[in-house]
Design a protein around this motif. Structure first.
Motif, PDB file in Angstrom:
ATOM      1  N   GLN A 201      13.807 -20.325  -6.387  1.00  0.00           N
ATOM      2  CA  GLN A 201      12.714 -20.072  -5.457  1.00  0.00           C
ATOM      3  C   GLN A 201      11.751 -19.064  -6.062  1.00  0.00           C
ATOM      4  O   GLN A 201      12.161 -17.992  -6.513  1.00  0.00           O
ATOM      5  N   LEU A 202      10.486 -19.418  -6.095  1.00  0.00           N
ATOM      6  CA  LEU A 202       9.490 -18.557  -6.714  1.00  0.00           C
ATOM      7  C   LEU A 202       8.861 -17.640  -5.680  1.00  0.00           C
ATOM      8  O   LEU A 202       8.465 -18.075  -4.599  1.00  0.00           O
ATOM      9  N   THR A 203       8.775 -16.368  -6.016  1.00  0.00           N
ATOM     10  CA  THR A 203       8.138 -15.382  -5.148  1.00  0.00           C
ATOM     11  C   THR A 203       7.197 -14.530  -5.985  1.00  0.00           C
ATOM     12  O   THR A 203       7.298 -14.475  -7.216  1.00  0.00           O
ATOM     13  N   GLU A 204       6.291 -13.867  -5.292  1.00  0.00           N
ATOM     14  CA  GLU A 204       5.350 -12.978  -5.949  1.00  0.00           C
ATOM     15  C   GLU A 204       5.479 -11.588  -5.348  1.00  0.00           C
ATOM     16  O   GLU A 204       5.527 -11.436  -4.124  1.00  0.00           O
ATOM     17  N   LEU A 205       5.554 -10.574  -6.192  1.00  0.00           N
ATOM     18  CA  LEU A 205       5.681  -9.195  -5.734  1.00  0.00           C
ATOM     19  C   LEU A 205       4.321  -8.674  -5.315  1.00  0.00           C
ATOM     20  O   LEU A 205       3.378  -8.663  -6.107  1.00  0.00           O
ATOM     21  N   LYS A 206       4.224  -8.249  -4.051  1.00  0.00           N
ATOM     22  CA  LYS A 206       2.969  -7.728  -3.527  1.00  0.00           C
ATOM     23  C   LYS A 206       2.898  -6.212  -3.709  1.00  0.00           C
ATOM     24  O   LYS A 206       3.869  -5.555  -4.077  1.00  0.00           O
ATOM     25  N   ALA A 207       1.736  -5.653  -3.406  1.00  0.00           N
ATOM     26  CA  ALA A 207       1.489  -4.233  -3.653  1.00  0.00           C
ATOM     27  C   ALA A 207       2.469  -3.334  -2.917  1.00  0.00           C
ATOM     28  O   ALA A 207       2.855  -2.285  -3.409  1.00  0.00           O
ATOM     29  N   ALA A 208       2.899  -3.748  -1.727  1.00  0.00           N
ATOM     30  CA  ALA A 208       3.806  -2.917  -0.927  1.00  0.00           C
ATOM     31  C   ALA A 208       5.256  -3.062  -1.359  1.00  0.00           C
ATOM     32  O   ALA A 208       6.155  -2.549  -0.708  1.00  0.00           O
ATOM     33  N   GLY A 209       5.489  -3.792  -2.459  1.00  0.00           N
ATOM     34  CA  GLY A 209       6.842  -3.987  -2.936  1.00  0.00           C
ATOM     35  C   GLY A 209       7.585  -5.113  -2.254  1.00  0.00           C
ATOM     36  O   GLY A 209       8.794  -5.251  -2.413  1.00  0.00           O
ATOM     37  N   GLU A 210       6.854  -5.945  -1.523  1.00  0.00           N
ATOM     38  CA  GLU A 210       7.472  -7.031  -0.781  1.00  0.00           C
ATOM     39  C   GLU A 210       7.334  -8.341  -1.551  1.00  0.00           C
ATOM     40  O   GLU A 210       6.266  -8.676  -2.063  1.00  0.00           O
ATOM     41  N   ASP A 211       8.435  -9.083  -1.660  1.00  0.00           N
ATOM     42  CA  ASP A 211       8.407 -10.400  -2.275  1.00  0.00           C
ATOM     43  C   ASP A 211       7.991 -11.437  -1.247  1.00  0.00           C
ATOM     44  O   ASP A 211       8.541 -11.480  -0.147  1.00  0.00           O
ATOM     45  N   ARG A 212       7.038 -12.285  -1.613  1.00  0.00           N
ATOM     46  CA  ARG A 212       6.610 -13.356  -0.725  1.00  0.00           C
ATOM     47  C   ARG A 212       6.591 -14.666  -1.497  1.00  0.00           C
ATOM     48  O   ARG A 212       6.386 -14.689  -2.713  1.00  0.00           O
ATOM     49  N   LEU A 213       6.778 -15.756  -0.759  1.00  0.00           N
ATOM     50  CA  LEU A 213       6.742 -17.061  -1.390  1.00  0.00           C
ATOM     51  C   LEU A 213       5.415 -17.278  -2.099  1.00  0.00           C
ATOM     52  O   LEU A 213       4.362 -16.925  -1.591  1.00  0.00           O
TER      53      LEU A 213
END
Length: 360
Positions: A246-258
């Motif tokens: 499953q691919l996710t992207e790390l956002k600025a707040a440190g949260e992984d999202r699809l």
């Protein structure tokens, strides 16, 4: 007319088009038909945590423009489980009683909660704990609440995804490119499937149907052999890589999202077919803009039906659309049944009948 009531309404979880149509319908029917008071609660349950609770008062003569507005005038949030609420010092605190106390401090007789399965589960737990008379309304662009055939926001999101694919069609043909459109769908592929068919996609990939990259590339080669040197690929963000990652992207707040499946597919297709590829990630554009006529109608019907349930004293229920009519179902049943794409359902068969590659 019956006993005069004072009811609250809130929107919870991610926003979508059609929420304001629900609010408008609830206020119109409750105030105009029953003579009740309606209190809008700001920022979902967060508005009930503050002291005093953050609310909005409504006036019947200032509601008409709500029908056209996207988002929610009440604000919303999809962060902060009230039973384990993140505090500034890094600890988690159970703040559920604060929400319950906020509800009762407003003198409310009932609460209408508009949300997806996660939000409705939290609201029901609060209602059970705190004696809140709750009625639920389903909203999610993913259309994955099991007890209803359609939820608020899905039709508008599908329209937007379809329009995006329509626009990509011409630039794909002009440059002989494979155009990949990545759309939302946390766990379900309803948007990708419906918009892909409506927009004339050549390939549709959804999480419910495992795919093989060679099958995808073979479809592209077949089109090339027919003299069609472009291809439209619709993919849901929840689709995994061919090996199941499953691919996710790390956002600025440190949260992984699809996110990232579109880029992955582009790289693989270019490597295996030599085709020039481009990726468009539609993202939150699918949540914005004016609601479609269907979402305005559905929101209006759901809002009126929710008020009628309160008038009938039927609580712990969610309104739903089944067999071309509004029904009510227990919230517990609604959140315990999840609606993913059935690989044998009509739209899947339609896609196959049209020669659309589903990757399997």
């Amino acid at each position: 007319m019956g006993e005069k009531k004072r009811i609250g309404i809130l929107t919870s979880g991610g926003d979508c088009a059609g929420l304001n149509a629900v609010i408008r319908a609830v206020v119109h029917h409750a105030m105009g038909t029953y003579g009740w008071e309606v209190v809008g609660i700001r920022e979902a349950t967060h508005g009930l945590m503050t002291r005093p609770p953050q609310v909005m008062e409504f006036e019947l003569d200032k509601l008409d423009s709500l029908l056209l507005m996207g988002g929610t005038i009440l604000g919303t949030t999809n962060k902060g489980d009230p039973f384990a609420f993140p505090m500034g010092d890094g600890t988690l605190r159970d703040r559920s009683q604060e929400i319950i106390d906020g509800y009762h401090s407003l003198g409310l007789d009932a609460l209408i909660g508009i949300g997806g399965d996660g939000s409705l589960a939290i609201l029901r737990r609060l209602a059970q704990q705190g004696g809140i008379n709750l009625v639920g309304i389903p909203k999610t662009i993913d259309n994955d609440v099991g007890a209803t055939e359609v939820s608020i926001g899905f039709d508008t999101a599908t329209n937007i995804a379809t329009e995006a694919l329509d626009r990509l069609h011409f630039t794909a043909a002009s440059h002989n490119r494979v155009m990949i459109l990545e759309v939302m769908g946390r766990d379900a592929g309803h948007i990708a499937l419906a918009a892909g068919i409506a927009g004339g996609a050549d390939i549709i990939l959804i999480p419910e149907i495992p795919y093989q990259m060679e099958n995808v590339c073979q479809k592209i080669r077949q089109r090339q052999e027919m003299g069609k040197n472009f291809c439209l690929v619709m993919v849901s963000e929840a689709v995994r890589t061919e090996v199941g990652d499953q691919l996710t992207e790390l956002k600025a707040a440190g949260e992984d999202r699809l996110g990232g499946i579109g880029k992955y597919l582009a790289e693989q297709i270019a490597l295996k077919t030599g085709a020039e590829t481009r990726v468009t990630v539609l993202g939150h554009i699918q949540r914005g803009g004016m609601p479609s006529p269907v979402d305005r109608l559905l929101g209006s019907a759901f809002g009126v039906a929710a008020v009628d349930l309160i008038a009938q004293g039927k609580y712990d229920q969610m309104v739903a659309w089944q067999n071309r009519q509004i029904v009510s179902v227990p919230i517990a049943e609604a959140i315990n049944t999840y609606r993913s794409v059935d690989p044998e359902e009509t739209l899947v068969k339609t896609a196959r009948g049209l020669g659309i590659c589903l990757g399997d």
